[in-house]
Design an enzyme around this catalytic site. Structure first.
Site, mmCIF file in Angstrom:
data_model
loop_
_atom_site.group_PDB
_atom_site.id
_atom_site.type_symbol
_atom_site.label_atom_id
_atom_site.label_comp_id
_atom_site.label_asym_id
_atom_site.label_seq_id
_atom_site.Cartn_x
_atom_site.Cartn_y
_atom_site.Cartn_z
ATOM 1 N N PRO A 3 84.872 78.269 38.130
ATOM 2 C CA PRO A 3 84.284 79.312 37.294
ATOM 3 C C PRO A 3 82.817 79.555 37.625
ATOM 4 O O PRO A 3 82.007 78.641 37.610
ATOM 5 C CB PRO A 3 84.427 78.754 35.871
ATOM 6 C CG PRO A 3 85.351 77.605 35.966
ATOM 7 C CD PRO A 3 85.291 77.110 37.359
ATOM 8 N N GLU A 4 82.509 80.788 37.964
ATOM 9 C CA GLU A 4 81.129 81.216 38.168
ATOM 10 C C GLU A 4 80.846 82.279 37.112
ATOM 11 O O GLU A 4 81.643 82.450 36.200
ATOM 12 C CB GLU A 4 80.946 81.746 39.601
ATOM 13 C CG GLU A 4 81.426 80.742 40.650
ATOM 14 C CD GLU A 4 81.348 81.242 42.083
ATOM 15 O OE1 GLU A 4 80.417 82.000 42.381
ATOM 16 O OE2 GLU A 4 82.208 80.877 42.887
ATOM 17 N N HIS A 6 96.278 67.012 30.624
ATOM 18 C CA HIS A 6 94.892 67.067 31.089
ATOM 19 C C HIS A 6 93.938 67.606 30.028
ATOM 20 O O HIS A 6 92.846 68.052 30.347
ATOM 21 C CB HIS A 6 94.793 67.916 32.358
ATOM 22 C CG HIS A 6 95.486 67.296 33.531
ATOM 23 N ND1 HIS A 6 96.423 67.971 34.291
ATOM 24 C CD2 HIS A 6 95.409 66.054 34.054
ATOM 25 C CE1 HIS A 6 96.870 67.160 35.240
ATOM 26 N NE2 HIS A 6 96.274 65.995 35.117
ATOM 27 N N ARG A 48 89.991 67.486 36.566
ATOM 28 C CA ARG A 48 89.007 66.664 37.265
ATOM 29 C C ARG A 48 87.916 66.102 36.352
ATOM 30 O O ARG A 48 86.984 65.464 36.847
ATOM 31 C CB ARG A 48 88.410 67.438 38.422
ATOM 32 C CG ARG A 48 89.320 67.361 39.641
ATOM 33 C CD ARG A 48 88.779 68.128 40.807
ATOM 34 N NE ARG A 48 89.724 69.167 41.179
ATOM 35 C CZ ARG A 48 89.513 70.047 42.150
ATOM 36 N NH1 ARG A 48 88.395 70.013 42.814
ATOM 37 N NH2 ARG A 48 90.415 70.938 42.432
#
Length: 267
Positions: free
Chosen positions: A2-3, A91, A110
């Site tokens: 995500p930017e 997750h 992650r």
DNA sequence: CAATGATCCTGTCCGC
DNA sequence: TGCGGACAGGATCATT
């Protein structure tokens, strides 16, 4: 990853889902994902969100109880609205709970993403030094010229530095430099004002096009309604074999990141 | 101060 | 089919 366009799209999704809802808490299922400031006095919940804001790649949710949630998705973080969710997903690292039993799940394989709860008047302590917003009026060729003068690092690394400009990541910097016709490994301080103008212009262009497409989905990124963005269909060099003119794309490592560029179109 | 490199973490992909 | 290893990368911290 995500930017800015992805974070902005997520913010607007959150706004649709959480507007006028009462938050009842933040639960943490992975050590370190949720960080609560010691300066919080008393429970900030239940509370509505008074203001939704984005700064760089950070989501800022300002509660009416004078506390704020700072959310950073890092690479694989996702926020998913779920009516009446049961057990945490595999997750799911955290969960924002809502009155009535609904929730927003924070899913992050992650585990690098964070949710910080802090008094609103203490935000700066948890936000790093961030440069101007690339779509704001103070991101100008003159600003860049000053920020980059006497810097020897590659222009690609400089544009990824959130202290210089806040919100760009690997994908968009590759695309911006391609459209600007500039090699990613050029020393930042040696780029002329004329060429910096190209960078500023194409930064706005790429970000606006991506915003219109709902962001880029290359790996994990999804909108809050779990739909994909569409800008990956318009990428010209990132993870491509050939540029739009048919030249073959090179991939070099800069600052430990893969950097895609066209050696013919970018000088 | 500036620049570079290691680190965190796990799913995915590749070659054997 | 399974295994080891490389790879992905935003931000932070340590080192040069």
């Amino acid at each position: 990853m995500p930017e800015l366009p992805e974070v902005q799209t997520v913010l607007e999704g959150l706004q649709n889902v959480l507007k006028d809802r009462i938050l009842t808490g933040v639960e943490c299922y992975y050590p370190g994902t949720v960080i609560e400031s010691a300066a919080i006095s008393g429970c900030p919940f239940p509370a509505r969100i008074g203001e939704f804001q984005r700064r760089g790649k950070y989501l800022l949710l300002h509660l009416e109880s004078a506390s704020s949630l700072i959310i950073h998705l890092r690479m694989t973080g996702k926020l998913v609205y779920e009516p009446n969710p049961e057990e945490p997903h595999k997750h799911e690292r955290a969960r924002i709970t809502l009155q009535g039993g609904d929730a927003v799940r924070f899913i992050d394989p992650r585990t690098f993403g964070k949710i910080i709860l802090t008094p609103s008047n203490n935000l700066a302590q948890y936000l790093p030094d961030l440069g101007p917003e690339p779509l704001g009026t103070d991101f100008t060729p003159q600003y860049l010229h000053k920020a980059l003068q006497r810097r020897s690092m590659p222009i690609k690394n400089a544009l990824l530095d959130q202290r210089i400009v806040a919100g760009l990541g690997n994908i968009y910097v590759c695309e911006i430099l391609y459209r600007s016709g500039i090699r990613p490994d050029l020393p930042a301080g040696k780029i002329s004002l004329t060429r910096l103008k190209q960078i500023v212009r194409h930064t706005r262009e790429v970000l606006n096009e991506s915003l219109a497409a709902g962001g880029t989905s290359v790996s994990d990124y999804r909108r809050i309604d779990d739909k994909s963005g569409e800008f990956q269909n318009f990428l010209r060099v990132y993870q491509k074999d050939n540029c739009p003119l048919g030249h073959s794309i090179s991939n070099i490592r800069l600052g430990g990141r893969s950097s895609f560029y066209c050696p013919v179109c970018q000088k």
